[in-house]
Design a protein around this motif. Structure first.
Motif, PDB file in Angstrom:
ATOM      1  N   ILE A   5     -46.858  10.164  12.879  1.00  0.00           N
ATOM      2  CA  ILE A   5     -45.734  10.122  12.179  1.00  0.00           C
ATOM      3  C   ILE A   5     -45.927   9.309  10.785  1.00  0.00           C
ATOM      4  O   ILE A   5     -46.516   8.094  10.832  1.00  0.00           O
ATOM      5  CB  ILE A   5     -44.427   9.432  12.672  1.00  0.00           C
ATOM      6  N   ASP A   6     -45.981  10.188   9.687  1.00  0.00           N
ATOM      7  CA  ASP A   6     -46.237   9.400   8.489  1.00  0.00           C
ATOM      8  C   ASP A   6     -44.839   9.042   7.773  1.00  0.00           C
ATOM      9  O   ASP A   6     -43.808   9.384   8.302  1.00  0.00           O
ATOM     10  CB  ASP A   6     -46.848  10.311   7.538  1.00  0.00           C
ATOM     11  N   ARG A  11     -38.790   8.909   6.578  1.00  0.00           N
ATOM     12  CA  ARG A  11     -37.637   8.975   5.562  1.00  0.00           C
ATOM     13  C   ARG A  11     -36.902  10.233   5.732  1.00  0.00           C
ATOM     14  O   ARG A  11     -35.713  10.379   5.555  1.00  0.00           O
ATOM     15  CB  ARG A  11     -38.277   9.061   4.063  1.00  0.00           C
ATOM     16  N   VAL A  12     -37.480  11.325   5.854  1.00  0.00           N
ATOM     17  CA  VAL A  12     -36.828  12.723   6.013  1.00  0.00           C
ATOM     18  C   VAL A  12     -35.664  12.387   7.331  1.00  0.00           C
ATOM     19  O   VAL A  12     -34.672  12.921   7.521  1.00  0.00           O
ATOM     20  CB  VAL A  12     -37.662  13.890   6.443  1.00  0.00           C
ATOM     21  N   THR A  13     -36.133  12.017   8.442  1.00  0.00           N
ATOM     22  CA  THR A  13     -35.932  11.771   9.643  1.00  0.00           C
ATOM     23  C   THR A  13     -34.348  10.709   9.582  1.00  0.00           C
ATOM     24  O   THR A  13     -33.235  11.158   9.698  1.00  0.00           O
ATOM     25  CB  THR A  13     -36.389  11.223  10.866  1.00  0.00           C
ATOM     26  N   ILE A  17     -30.435  11.689  10.172  1.00  0.00           N
ATOM     27  CA  ILE A  17     -29.961  10.646  10.766  1.00  0.00           C
ATOM     28  C   ILE A  17     -28.343  10.238   9.863  1.00  0.00           C
ATOM     29  O   ILE A  17     -27.024  10.282  10.337  1.00  0.00           O
ATOM     30  CB  ILE A  17     -30.339   9.558  11.230  1.00  0.00           C
ATOM     31  N   ALA A  18     -28.564   9.854   8.856  1.00  0.00           N
ATOM     32  CA  ALA A  18     -27.584   9.516   7.649  1.00  0.00           C
ATOM     33  C   ALA A  18     -26.759  10.371   7.596  1.00  0.00           C
ATOM     34  O   ALA A  18     -25.340  10.090   7.242  1.00  0.00           O
ATOM     35  CB  ALA A  18     -28.245   8.771   6.552  1.00  0.00           C
ATOM     36  N   ASP A  19     -27.002  11.803   7.546  1.00  0.00           N
ATOM     37  CA  ASP A  19     -25.926  12.962   7.287  1.00  0.00           C
ATOM     38  C   ASP A  19     -25.027  13.386   8.239  1.00  0.00           C
ATOM     39  O   ASP A  19     -24.278  14.051   7.962  1.00  0.00           O
ATOM     40  CB  ASP A  19     -26.858  13.957   6.736  1.00  0.00           C
ATOM     41  N   VAL A  73     -40.327   2.193  14.704  1.00  0.00           N
ATOM     42  CA  VAL A  73     -41.675   2.693  13.876  1.00  0.00           C
ATOM     43  C   VAL A  73     -41.708   2.020  12.863  1.00  0.00           C
ATOM     44  O   VAL A  73     -42.626   1.582  12.181  1.00  0.00           O
ATOM     45  CB  VAL A  73     -41.388   4.176  13.698  1.00  0.00           C
ATOM     46  N   ALA A  74     -40.691   1.882  11.742  1.00  0.00           N
ATOM     47  CA  ALA A  74     -40.534   1.309  10.641  1.00  0.00           C
ATOM     48  C   ALA A  74     -40.906  -0.199  10.695  1.00  0.00           C
ATOM     49  O   ALA A  74     -41.712  -0.665   9.897  1.00  0.00           O
ATOM     50  CB  ALA A  74     -39.202   1.438   9.973  1.00  0.00           C
TER      51      ALA A  74
END
Length: 101
Positions: A5-6, A11-13, A17-19, A73-74
C-alpha cells in the motif's frame, strides 16, 4: 500476495472513508426479521440467502474497521520513518558503518 500500500492509495482510501456517513452502521431487518440493509445501504441482495447475513455483518464491521486499519498503516509508516532517520543518524555518527551486516 497483494501489492504494498503506497501513500497515494492510503490518501484515496481516507477520502473515500470521509465521504460516507459516519458509523457504526447497524444491520436493519426487513418485515420478516431477515437483515437486508445496513446503515445507508437500503437493500442488500446476494446470490444466495445463506450469504446475506454474513455479507451484511462484513459491511457493518468494515465501516468501523477500515478507518482503523488505514490509521494504523499511517501510524506504522510514521514510526518506520522515525526509525530510519534514527538509524541513519547513528550510522553517520559511527562513520557510516552498519553493525550486524
Amino acid at each position: 500476495m497483494p501489492e504494498p500500500i503506497d501513500a497515494a492509495y492510503v490518501r484515496v482510501t481516507q477520502q473515500i472513508i470521509a465521504d460516507v456517513p459516519n458509523g457504526p452502521w447497524e444491520p436493519i431487518s426487513n418485515d420478516y426479521g431477515v437483515p437486508d440493509a445496513v446503515g445507508p445501504i437500503s437493500y442488500l441482495e446476494t446470490a444466495s440467502d445463506e450469504y446475506q447475513v454474513p455479507v451484511i455483518r462484513f459491511v457493518s464491521h468494515a465501516r468501523e474497521a477500515l478507518p482503523r486499519y488505514v490509521g494504523e498503516v499511517a501510524r506504522q509508516r510514521d514510526v518506520i520513518r522515525a526509525l530510519e532517520r534514527r538509524v541513519n543518524e547513528l550510522e553517520r555518527a559511527n562513520g557510516g558503518a552498519r553493525h550486524g551486516r
